[in-house]
Scaffold this motif. Structure first.
Motif, PDB file in Angstrom:
ATOM      1  N   ILE A  41      -1.830   3.609 -16.551  1.00 37.94           N
ATOM      2  CA  ILE A  41      -1.042   3.729 -15.330  1.00 37.94           C
ATOM      3  C   ILE A  41      -0.663   2.339 -14.826  1.00 37.94           C
ATOM      4  CG2 ILE A  41      -2.053   5.936 -14.659  1.00 37.94           C
ATOM      5  CD1 ILE A  41      -3.845   4.434 -12.682  1.00 37.94           C
ATOM      6  N   ARG A  42       0.463   2.284 -14.114  1.00 37.67           N
ATOM      7  CA  ARG A  42       0.949   1.029 -13.535  1.00 37.67           C
ATOM      8  C   ARG A  42       1.191   1.260 -12.043  1.00 37.67           C
ATOM      9  NH1 ARG A  42       3.513   1.081 -18.905  1.00 37.67           N
ATOM     10  NH2 ARG A  42       2.767  -0.760 -20.034  1.00 37.67           N
ATOM     11  N   PRO A  43       0.149   1.154 -11.234  1.00 33.77           N
ATOM     12  CA  PRO A  43       0.266   1.454  -9.803  1.00 33.77           C
ATOM     13  C   PRO A  43       1.255   0.575  -9.051  1.00 33.77           C
ATOM     14  CG  PRO A  43      -2.043   1.405 -10.493  1.00 33.77           C
ATOM     15  CD  PRO A  43      -1.240   0.855 -11.620  1.00 33.77           C
ATOM     16  N   LEU A  44       1.584  -0.615  -9.592  1.00 35.95           N
ATOM     17  CA  LEU A  44       2.522  -1.518  -8.919  1.00 35.95           C
ATOM     18  C   LEU A  44       3.974  -1.247  -9.309  1.00 35.95           C
ATOM     19  CD1 LEU A  44       0.647  -4.947  -9.258  1.00 35.95           C
ATOM     20  CD2 LEU A  44       0.814  -3.523  -7.211  1.00 35.95           C
ATOM     21  N   ALA A  45       4.242  -0.109  -9.926  1.00 39.14           N
ATOM     22  CA  ALA A  45       5.568   0.168 -10.480  1.00 39.14           C
ATOM     23  C   ALA A  45       6.682   0.089  -9.450  1.00 39.14           C
ATOM     24  CB  ALA A  45       5.582   1.545 -11.151  1.00 39.14           C
ATOM     25  N   TYR A  46       6.394   0.356  -8.187  1.00 38.51           N
ATOM     26  CA  TYR A  46       7.409   0.317  -7.133  1.00 38.51           C
ATOM     27  C   TYR A  46       7.406  -1.012  -6.363  1.00 38.51           C
ATOM     28  CZ  TYR A  46       8.124   5.424  -7.486  1.00 38.51           C
ATOM     29  OH  TYR A  46       8.433   6.694  -7.916  1.00 38.51           O
ATOM     30  N   CYS A  47       6.512  -1.915  -6.713  1.00 36.66           N
ATOM     31  CA  CYS A  47       6.331  -3.142  -5.931  1.00 36.66           C
ATOM     32  C   CYS A  47       7.141  -4.303  -6.508  1.00 36.66           C
ATOM     33  CB  CYS A  47       4.846  -3.529  -5.886  1.00 36.66           C
ATOM     34  SG  CYS A  47       3.789  -2.259  -5.162  1.00 36.66           S
ATOM     35  N   LYS A  72      17.451  -1.013 -27.799  1.00 37.04           N
ATOM     36  CA  LYS A  72      16.867   0.232 -27.302  1.00 37.04           C
ATOM     37  C   LYS A  72      16.962   0.297 -25.786  1.00 37.04           C
ATOM     38  CE  LYS A  72      13.356   0.672 -30.954  1.00 37.04           C
ATOM     39  NZ  LYS A  72      11.887   0.770 -31.235  1.00 37.04           N
ATOM     40  N   MET A  73      17.163   1.510 -25.267  1.00 34.86           N
ATOM     41  CA  MET A  73      17.086   1.743 -23.833  1.00 34.86           C
ATOM     42  C   MET A  73      15.644   2.158 -23.544  1.00 34.86           C
ATOM     43  SD  MET A  73      20.025   1.343 -22.193  1.00 34.86           S
ATOM     44  CE  MET A  73      20.044   2.463 -20.819  1.00 34.86           C
ATOM     45  N   LYS A  74      14.797   1.180 -23.376  1.00 35.22           N
ATOM     46  CA  LYS A  74      13.364   1.430 -23.288  1.00 35.22           C
ATOM     47  C   LYS A  74      12.740   0.422 -22.332  1.00 35.22           C
ATOM     48  CE  LYS A  74       9.257   1.225 -26.293  1.00 35.22           C
ATOM     49  NZ  LYS A  74       8.808   0.956 -27.676  1.00 35.22           N
ATOM     50  N   ALA A  75      11.860   0.898 -21.465  1.00 36.92           N
ATOM     51  CA  ALA A  75      11.204  -0.003 -20.519  1.00 36.92           C
ATOM     52  C   ALA A  75       9.699   0.247 -20.531  1.00 36.92           C
ATOM     53  CB  ALA A  75      11.776   0.190 -19.124  1.00 36.92           C
ATOM     54  N   MET A  76       9.037   0.041 -19.379  1.00 39.63           N
ATOM     55  CA  MET A  76       7.608   0.330 -19.218  1.00 39.63           C
ATOM     56  C   MET A  76       7.480   1.561 -18.320  1.00 39.63           C
ATOM     57  SD  MET A  76       5.899  -3.339 -18.315  1.00 39.63           S
ATOM     58  CE  MET A  76       5.636  -4.633 -19.526  1.00 39.63           C
ATOM     59  N   PRO A  77       6.955   2.655 -18.805  1.00 36.55           N
ATOM     60  CA  PRO A  77       6.791   3.812 -17.935  1.00 36.55           C
ATOM     61  C   PRO A  77       5.641   3.606 -16.958  1.00 36.55           C
ATOM     62  CG  PRO A  77       5.836   4.256 -20.086  1.00 36.55           C
ATOM     63  CD  PRO A  77       6.516   2.920 -20.193  1.00 36.55           C
ATOM     64  N   PRO A  78       5.759   4.151 -15.757  1.00 32.90           N
ATOM     65  CA  PRO A  78       4.655   4.027 -14.794  1.00 32.90           C
ATOM     66  C   PRO A  78       3.371   4.694 -15.273  1.00 32.90           C
ATOM     67  CG  PRO A  78       6.690   4.645 -13.694  1.00 32.90           C
ATOM     68  CD  PRO A  78       6.934   4.778 -15.164  1.00 32.90           C
ATOM     69  N   LYS A  79       3.514   5.678 -16.146  1.00 31.83           N
ATOM     70  CA  LYS A  79       2.357   6.389 -16.687  1.00 31.83           C
ATOM     71  C   LYS A  79       2.607   6.638 -18.166  1.00 31.83           C
ATOM     72  CE  LYS A  79      -0.455  10.538 -15.722  1.00 31.83           C
ATOM     73  NZ  LYS A  79      -0.508  11.776 -14.883  1.00 31.83           N
ATOM     74  N   LEU A  80       1.626   6.329 -18.992  1.00 36.71           N
ATOM     75  CA  LEU A  80       1.832   6.361 -20.443  1.00 36.71           C
ATOM     76  C   LEU A  80       0.610   6.932 -21.146  1.00 36.71           C
ATOM     77  CD1 LEU A  80       3.390   5.357 -23.058  1.00 36.71           C
ATOM     78  CD2 LEU A  80       2.071   3.243 -22.812  1.00 36.71           C
ATOM     79  N   LEU A  81       0.851   7.832 -22.086  1.00 35.53           N
ATOM     80  CA  LEU A  81      -0.204   8.321 -22.961  1.00 35.53           C
ATOM     81  C   LEU A  81      -0.196   7.466 -24.223  1.00 35.53           C
ATOM     82  CD1 LEU A  81      -2.355  10.544 -23.475  1.00 35.53           C
ATOM     83  CD2 LEU A  81      -0.554  11.859 -24.625  1.00 35.53           C
ATOM     84  N   ASP A 137       3.918  10.064  -6.959  1.00 37.99           N
ATOM     85  CA  ASP A 137       5.096  10.516  -7.708  1.00 37.99           C
ATOM     86  C   ASP A 137       4.773  10.807  -9.171  1.00 37.99           C
ATOM     87  OD1 ASP A 137       6.588  10.311  -5.433  1.00 37.99           O
ATOM     88  OD2 ASP A 137       7.641   8.464  -6.010  1.00 37.99           O
ATOM     89  N   TYR A 138       3.893  10.019  -9.760  1.00 35.22           N
ATOM     90  CA  TYR A 138       3.586  10.171 -11.186  1.00 35.22           C
ATOM     91  C   TYR A 138       2.183  10.729 -11.431  1.00 35.22           C
ATOM     92  CZ  TYR A 138       7.845   7.467 -11.775  1.00 35.22           C
ATOM     93  OH  TYR A 138       9.149   7.046 -11.717  1.00 35.22           O
ATOM     94  N   ASN A 139       1.530  11.194 -10.360  1.00 33.71           N
ATOM     95  CA  ASN A 139       0.188  11.768 -10.475  1.00 33.71           C
ATOM     96  C   ASN A 139      -0.725  10.846 -11.285  1.00 33.71           C
ATOM     97  OD1 ASN A 139      -1.784  13.743 -10.020  1.00 33.71           O
ATOM     98  ND2 ASN A 139      -1.329  14.801 -11.935  1.00 33.71           N
ATOM     99  N   MET A 140      -0.751   9.569 -10.885  1.00 35.73           N
ATOM    100  CA  MET A 140      -1.505   8.574 -11.639  1.00 35.73           C
ATOM    101  C   MET A 140      -3.015   8.754 -11.518  1.00 35.73           C
ATOM    102  SD  MET A 140       0.537   5.013 -10.996  1.00 35.73           S
ATOM    103  CE  MET A 140       2.297   4.831 -11.289  1.00 35.73           C
ATOM    104  N   ILE A 141      -3.479   9.096 -10.313  1.00 29.84           N
ATOM    105  CA  ILE A 141      -4.915   9.184 -10.068  1.00 29.84           C
ATOM    106  C   ILE A 141      -5.241  10.551  -9.480  1.00 29.84           C
ATOM    107  CG2 ILE A 141      -6.871   8.233  -8.783  1.00 29.84           C
ATOM    108  CD1 ILE A 141      -5.482   5.523  -8.814  1.00 29.84           C
ATOM    109  N   ARG A 174       0.829  -1.196   0.000  1.00 28.08           N
ATOM    110  CA  ARG A 174       0.000   0.000   0.000  1.00 28.08           C
ATOM    111  C   ARG A 174       0.872   1.259   0.000  1.00 28.08           C
ATOM    112  NH1 ARG A 174      -3.740  -0.714   4.530  1.00 28.08           N
ATOM    113  NH2 ARG A 174      -2.115   0.234   5.823  1.00 28.08           N
ATOM    114  N   ARG A 175       1.949   1.223   0.793  1.00 32.14           N
ATOM    115  CA  ARG A 175       2.858   2.365   0.838  1.00 32.14           C
ATOM    116  C   ARG A 175       3.543   2.572  -0.508  1.00 32.14           C
ATOM    117  NH1 ARG A 175       5.968   0.462   4.277  1.00 32.14           N
ATOM    118  NH2 ARG A 175       7.721  -0.124   2.961  1.00 32.14           N
ATOM    119  N   GLU A 176       4.025   1.475  -1.099  1.00 28.27           N
ATOM    120  CA  GLU A 176       4.726   1.587  -2.381  1.00 28.27           C
ATOM    121  C   GLU A 176       3.781   2.018  -3.499  1.00 28.27           C
ATOM    122  OE1 GLU A 176       8.192  -1.787  -1.479  1.00 28.27           O
ATOM    123  OE2 GLU A 176       6.376  -2.336  -2.575  1.00 28.27           O
TER     124      GLU A 176
END
Length: 313
Positions: free
Chosen positions: A185-191, A167-176, A32-36, A23-25
């Motif tokens: 959004i990927r809310p589990l990005a820190y988990c 490529k230096m490319k991953a999954m962003p926590p927030k993506l348009l 941090d990414y203004n997901m919601i 929950r904290r993460e």
């Protein structure tokens, strides 16, 4: 799903500890990414795997404590895989008392028809699934689409793209999305995956295995996952360091000409020398003609001149 009363005291303590950590993460990632934001309608994509179950569980928990009001609408895409237990998810979601939709679209047959046996199906499967979910999100007025990718998924994707895609490319926590119509959004990005796996086991979520990609033992992602696992075992903390590095990129220290303008990089003759130099504020070399070739002993030369000011970094 297991009842907490069925767990022993040690398991209950561990479950509570994991829930607080997740929950904290998740809360930190969302902030941090203004997901919601206030008034959001978040479409939570539930696949039936441990990750999406955990995401939904913690997100519902956060919703009850969040300083802003937002809606949760759960969506599952029934891709008509053989043996898919159609009653499992509705029964689970009814117990949560959250609004949900089960979408039925036979992407399984399309994938099996288009992809030769033994080849990776994930790419086509994900495109078909993404198109269906994006379209439905628009229909129900969802402002955010939540996916259950966690920190390990993000790191694995980085190495997959480096090793096999250049490529230096991953999954962003927030993506348009490419068309600009959806925000993912990927809310589990820190988990961490190991925390999610343990949490899902303690909660006894009704896991539904994927019969498409789960049976392919030659997936490159599995190779990368095993590599990272071995690193984590041999060098504890390395995975955390890698993720931290992804949050602290320095384009000027790389070689990507698109990320940094190396072509226009030139010396500024008007600035005063400072920074990473040993003799920054020593007077000019009037003690010798530096235009002459030959050996110059700077340490000896420095003793022969008066130091006007000592540089303080």
């Amino acid at each position: 799903m297991s009842d907490v009363s069925e767990l022993d005291r040690k398991q209950v303590t561990r479950l509570n500890k994991l829930q607080k950590r997740l929950r904290r993460e998740m809360g930190s990632a969302i902030a941090d990414y203004n997901m919601i934001e206030a008034g959001d309608r978040v479409m939570v994509c539930l696949s039936g795997g441990k990750d999406s179950y955990t995401m939904l569980d913690i997100l519902v928990n956060l919703q009850q404590r969040a300083p802003v009001d937002f809606e949760i609408v759960v969506v599952n895409l029934d891709q008509k895989q053989p043996g898919f237990p159609e009653d499992v998810l509705p029964a689970y979601l009814d117990s949560l008392n959250v609004p949900y939709h089960i979408l039925e679209k036979d992407t399984y047959s399309i994938v099996k028809d288009k992809i030769p046996e033994g080849k990776t199906t994930c790419s086509l499967c994900s495109r078909l699934r993404r198109g269906t979910l994006y379209g439905f999100a628009h229909r129900i007025g969802a402002t955010k689409i939540a996916l259950g990718h966690h920190r390990d998924d993000i790191i694995e994707t980085l190495f997959l793209n480096m090793f096999y895609g250049g490529k230096m490319k991953a999954m962003p926590p927030k993506l348009l999305s490419d068309d600009g119509a959806n925000v993912v959004i990927r809310p589990l990005a820190y988990c961490r995956e190991k925390d999610i796996s343990e949490y899902a086991k303690l909660k006894d979520f009704p896991i539904i295995p994927c019969n498409l990609c789960g049976s392919q033992e030659n997936l490159k992602r599995k190779e990368v996952k095993e590599l990272l696992k071995s690193w984590d075992k041999q060098f504890p903390g390395r995975i955390e360091t890698i993720f931290t590095a992804m949050q602290n990129t320095a384009p000027s220290q790389g070689v990507d000409r698109e990320a940094f303008d190396f072509v226009s990089l030139k010396k500024d003759p008007t600035v005063t020398m400072k920074g990473d130099v040993a003799e920054a504020d020593l007077p000019a070399f009037d003690f010798m003609d530096v235009s002459n070739s030959g050996h110059i002993d700077l340490d000896t030369a420095a003793k022969r001149i008066d130091v006007v000011e000592v540089f303080q970094p």
